[in-house]
Design a protein around this motif. Structure first.
Motif, PDB file in Angstrom:
ATOM      1  N   PRO A 143       0.830  -1.204   0.000  1.00 10.63           N
ATOM      2  CA  PRO A 143       0.000   0.000   0.000  1.00 10.63           C
ATOM      3  C   PRO A 143       0.868   1.258   0.000  1.00 10.63           C
ATOM      4  CG  PRO A 143      -0.668  -1.547   1.729  1.00 10.63           C
ATOM      5  CD  PRO A 143       0.641  -2.017   1.212  1.00 10.63           C
ATOM      6  N   GLY A 144       0.364   2.313  -0.627  1.00 13.12           N
ATOM      7  CA  GLY A 144       1.054   3.591  -0.607  1.00 13.12           C
ATOM      8  C   GLY A 144       0.502   4.500   0.468  1.00 13.12           C
ATOM      9  N   GLU A 145       1.008   5.721   0.499  1.00 13.56           N
ATOM     10  CA  GLU A 145       0.509   6.678   1.470  1.00 13.56           C
ATOM     11  C   GLU A 145      -0.931   7.080   1.139  1.00 13.56           C
ATOM     12  OE1 GLU A 145       3.297   9.138  -1.193  1.00 13.56           O
ATOM     13  OE2 GLU A 145       2.770   7.063  -0.873  1.00 13.56           O
ATOM     14  N   PRO A 146      -1.764   7.432   2.124  1.00 11.54           N
ATOM     15  CA  PRO A 146      -1.421   7.682   3.522  1.00 11.54           C
ATOM     16  C   PRO A 146      -1.462   6.436   4.409  1.00 11.54           C
ATOM     17  CG  PRO A 146      -3.715   8.228   3.178  1.00 11.54           C
ATOM     18  CD  PRO A 146      -3.179   7.787   1.836  1.00 11.54           C
ATOM     19  N   TYR A 147      -1.765   5.280   3.822  1.00 17.09           N
ATOM     20  CA  TYR A 147      -1.931   4.080   4.641  1.00 17.09           C
ATOM     21  C   TYR A 147      -0.613   3.344   4.854  1.00 17.09           C
ATOM     22  CZ  TYR A 147      -6.667   5.080   3.082  1.00 17.09           C
ATOM     23  OH  TYR A 147      -7.849   5.714   2.791  1.00 17.09           O
ATOM     24  N   GLY A 148       0.299   3.495   3.907  1.00 13.19           N
ATOM     25  CA  GLY A 148       1.583   2.816   4.001  1.00 13.19           C
ATOM     26  C   GLY A 148       2.704   3.770   3.620  1.00 13.19           C
ATOM     27  N   ARG A 149       3.870   3.228   3.386  1.00 17.46           N
ATOM     28  CA  ARG A 149       5.021   4.040   3.004  1.00 17.46           C
ATOM     29  C   ARG A 149       4.938   4.428   1.526  1.00 17.46           C
ATOM     30  NH1 ARG A 149       8.185   5.523   7.490  1.00 17.46           N
ATOM     31  NH2 ARG A 149       8.422   3.732   8.884  1.00 17.46           N
ATOM     32  N   PRO A 150       5.473   5.585   1.154  1.00 18.28           N
ATOM     33  CA  PRO A 150       5.566   5.912  -0.274  1.00 18.28           C
ATOM     34  C   PRO A 150       6.516   4.958  -0.978  1.00 18.28           C
ATOM     35  CG  PRO A 150       6.750   7.522   1.059  1.00 18.28           C
ATOM     36  CD  PRO A 150       5.996   6.656   2.011  1.00 18.28           C
ATOM     37  N   ARG A 151       6.295   4.748  -2.272  1.00 19.77           N
ATOM     38  CA  ARG A 151       7.139   3.810  -3.014  1.00 19.77           C
ATOM     39  C   ARG A 151       8.619   4.216  -2.949  1.00 19.77           C
ATOM     40  NH1 ARG A 151       4.337   0.256  -6.581  1.00 19.77           N
ATOM     41  NH2 ARG A 151       2.437  -0.266  -5.474  1.00 19.77           N
ATOM     42  N   THR A 152       8.867   5.523  -2.950  1.00 21.21           N
ATOM     43  CA  THR A 152      10.250   5.994  -2.930  1.00 21.21           C
ATOM     44  C   THR A 152      10.950   5.660  -1.615  1.00 21.21           C
ATOM     45  OG1 THR A 152       9.395   8.159  -2.266  1.00 21.21           O
ATOM     46  CG2 THR A 152       9.915   7.853  -4.596  1.00 21.21           C
ATOM     47  N   TYR A 153      10.181   5.438  -0.565  1.00 24.45           N
ATOM     48  CA  TYR A 153      10.793   5.054   0.713  1.00 24.45           C
ATOM     49  C   TYR A 153      11.457   3.689   0.598  1.00 24.45           C
ATOM     50  CZ  TYR A 153      11.255   3.879   5.670  1.00 24.45           C
ATOM     51  OH  TYR A 153      11.747   3.501   6.899  1.00 24.45           O
ATOM     52  N   TYR A 154      10.795   2.765  -0.081  1.00 24.28           N
ATOM     53  CA  TYR A 154      11.362   1.430  -0.263  1.00 24.28           C
ATOM     54  C   TYR A 154      12.367   1.406  -1.411  1.00 24.28           C
ATOM     55  CZ  TYR A 154       7.668  -0.295   2.812  1.00 24.28           C
ATOM     56  OH  TYR A 154       6.838  -0.537   3.868  1.00 24.28           O
ATOM     57  N   HIS A 155      12.083   2.188  -2.475  1.00 22.54           N
ATOM     58  CA  HIS A 155      13.005   2.257  -3.613  1.00 22.54           C
ATOM     59  C   HIS A 155      14.164   3.179  -3.248  1.00 22.54           C
ATOM     60  CE1 HIS A 155      12.128   0.048  -7.206  1.00 22.54           C
ATOM     61  NE2 HIS A 155      10.835   0.289  -7.113  1.00 22.54           N
ATOM     62  N   HIS A 156      14.898   2.793  -2.250  1.00 21.34           N
ATOM     63  CA  HIS A 156      15.989   3.591  -1.721  1.00 21.34           C
ATOM     64  C   HIS A 156      17.202   2.688  -1.595  1.00 21.34           C
ATOM     65  CE1 HIS A 156      18.450   5.555   1.399  1.00 21.34           C
ATOM     66  NE2 HIS A 156      17.876   6.669   1.038  1.00 21.34           N
ATOM     67  N   LEU A 157      18.357   3.239  -1.872  1.00 18.17           N
ATOM     68  CA  LEU A 157      19.571   2.436  -1.744  1.00 18.17           C
ATOM     69  C   LEU A 157      19.631   1.760  -0.385  1.00 18.17           C
ATOM     70  CD1 LEU A 157      22.177   4.813  -3.405  1.00 18.17           C
ATOM     71  CD2 LEU A 157      21.328   2.648  -4.310  1.00 18.17           C
ATOM     72  N   VAL A 158      19.974   0.521  -0.373  1.00 22.27           N
ATOM     73  CA  VAL A 158      20.110  -0.352   0.796  1.00 22.27           C
ATOM     74  C   VAL A 158      18.786  -0.993   1.192  1.00 22.27           C
ATOM     75  CG1 VAL A 158      20.829  -0.573   3.203  1.00 22.27           C
ATOM     76  CG2 VAL A 158      22.108   0.926   1.676  1.00 22.27           C
ATOM     77  N   ARG A 159      17.679  -0.225   1.277  1.00 21.97           N
ATOM     78  CA  ARG A 159      16.447  -0.805   1.805  1.00 21.97           C
ATOM     79  C   ARG A 159      15.849  -1.879   0.905  1.00 21.97           C
ATOM     80  NH1 ARG A 159      14.402   4.783   2.940  1.00 21.97           N
ATOM     81  NH2 ARG A 159      15.038   5.278   5.068  1.00 21.97           N
ATOM     82  N   MET A 160      15.802  -1.624  -0.400  1.00 22.94           N
ATOM     83  CA  MET A 160      14.975  -2.413  -1.299  1.00 22.94           C
ATOM     84  C   MET A 160      15.288  -3.905  -1.299  1.00 22.94           C
ATOM     85  SD  MET A 160      12.384  -1.819  -3.168  1.00 22.94           S
ATOM     86  CE  MET A 160      11.393  -2.405  -4.502  1.00 22.94           C
ATOM     87  N   PRO A 161      16.517  -4.353  -1.458  1.00 28.89           N
ATOM     88  CA  PRO A 161      16.759  -5.801  -1.500  1.00 28.89           C
ATOM     89  C   PRO A 161      16.389  -6.502  -0.207  1.00 28.89           C
ATOM     90  CG  PRO A 161      18.827  -4.579  -1.525  1.00 28.89           C
ATOM     91  CD  PRO A 161      17.745  -3.590  -1.704  1.00 28.89           C
ATOM     92  N   TYR A 162      16.614  -5.860   0.913  1.00 30.01           N
ATOM     93  CA  TYR A 162      16.294  -6.471   2.205  1.00 30.01           C
ATOM     94  C   TYR A 162      14.791  -6.475   2.447  1.00 30.01           C
ATOM     95  CZ  TYR A 162      21.283  -6.149   2.943  1.00 30.01           C
ATOM     96  OH  TYR A 162      22.640  -6.288   2.801  1.00 30.01           O
ATOM     97  N   MET A 163      14.131  -5.392   2.005  1.00 31.51           N
ATOM     98  CA  MET A 163      12.673  -5.331   2.107  1.00 31.51           C
ATOM     99  C   MET A 163      12.032  -6.409   1.236  1.00 31.51           C
ATOM    100  SD  MET A 163      10.174  -4.021  -0.130  1.00 31.51           S
ATOM    101  CE  MET A 163       8.429  -3.750   0.086  1.00 31.51           C
ATOM    102  N   LEU A 164      12.544  -6.605   0.025  1.00 33.96           N
ATOM    103  CA  LEU A 164      11.992  -7.643  -0.846  1.00 33.96           C
ATOM    104  C   LEU A 164      12.187  -9.026  -0.248  1.00 33.96           C
ATOM    105  CD1 LEU A 164      13.047  -6.410  -4.412  1.00 33.96           C
ATOM    106  CD2 LEU A 164      10.767  -6.369  -3.388  1.00 33.96           C
TER     107      LEU A 164
END
Length: 234
Positions: free
Chosen positions: A113-134
């Protein structure tokens, strides 16, 4: 459409369960599009009596990541997805400007889900976060069936100034473990599923499949996968 129809027909023939197609439309969230203009599989869903679950709207729930998570300990997800007995991930084969490749694991990002219910896509599409989040999402949702539509692939980039180039590959890939399935997909793309940041195609971030395997979820070692193919890597 042929892959979607075949998948739905297979499920209808093999199970009596209620079928739901879940998605969170990027275009509705960020481009102001109407849902009717973004879901091109709607006629097939009607044909097979499958409900469309619109993840741009509540309800949502909190899911704890098994093992504590490699990035986060819990995620906000669609309640209908959390309530499902099993999940099927159907993805297209392609390169990705940020994550290197897109397969059945990266496909699960489309359920966030995106905002306002979840994080914006750019929050996850960020260096370091994305592979671990996936890796976390793969472990949490753990699809029972993973299908890669590899009839026509995409080489190059998924988005950006340099557009991707179509590749006729005439293949279908299927497996019962999401990391192993995508590892076989990478192999057939002519890539090493055990490669990591700094090697092709991982120019911006780590290999999410390798990250998941390092965390004990799945494997990227083809010798550990019951894998057979009628097509050769290219």
């Amino acid at each position: 459409d042929s892959v979607m129809r075949a998948t739905l027909r297979l499920l209808r023939e093999r199970t009596s369960a209620e079928l739901v197609c879940a998605d969170v439309s990027f275009y509705c969230m960020y481009n102001g599009e109407a849902l009717a203009n973004t879901s091109n599989v709607a006629p097939l869903l009607r044909e097979f009596g499958v409900e469309y679950l619109d993840g741009t709207k509540p309800p949502y729930g909190q899911s704890s990541t098994p093992g504590g998570g490699q990035m986060f300990g819990h995620y906000t997800l669609m309640q209908g997805v959390l309530d499902a007995d099993e999940l099927v991930s159907v993805a297209t084969i392609k390169n990705h400007a940020f994550m290197g490749v897109t397969g059945c694991l990266k496909n699960l990002f489309g359920l966030m889900p995106g905002e306002p219910y979840g994080r914006p896509r750019t929050y996850y599409h960020h260096l370091v976060r994305m592979p671990y989040m996936l890796a976390d999402i793969g472990r949490t949702l753990d699809p029972a069936l993973n299908i890669v539509d590899a009839l026509v692939g995409q080489a190059g980039m998924e988005w950006g100034d340099g557009e991707g180039l179509g590749r006729i590959t005439n293949a279908l890939i299927a497996g019962d473990q999401v990391i192993a399935t995508d590892a076989c997909m990478m192999h057939l793309m002519g890539l090493d599923p055990q490669s990591d940041f700094g090697t092709e195609p991982f120019h911006r971030d780590r290999n999410a499949l390798l990250v998941a395997a390092e965390g004990g979820f799945g494997t990227v070692n083809l010798r550990e996968i019951d894998f057979s193919s009628e097509v050769a890597p290219q």
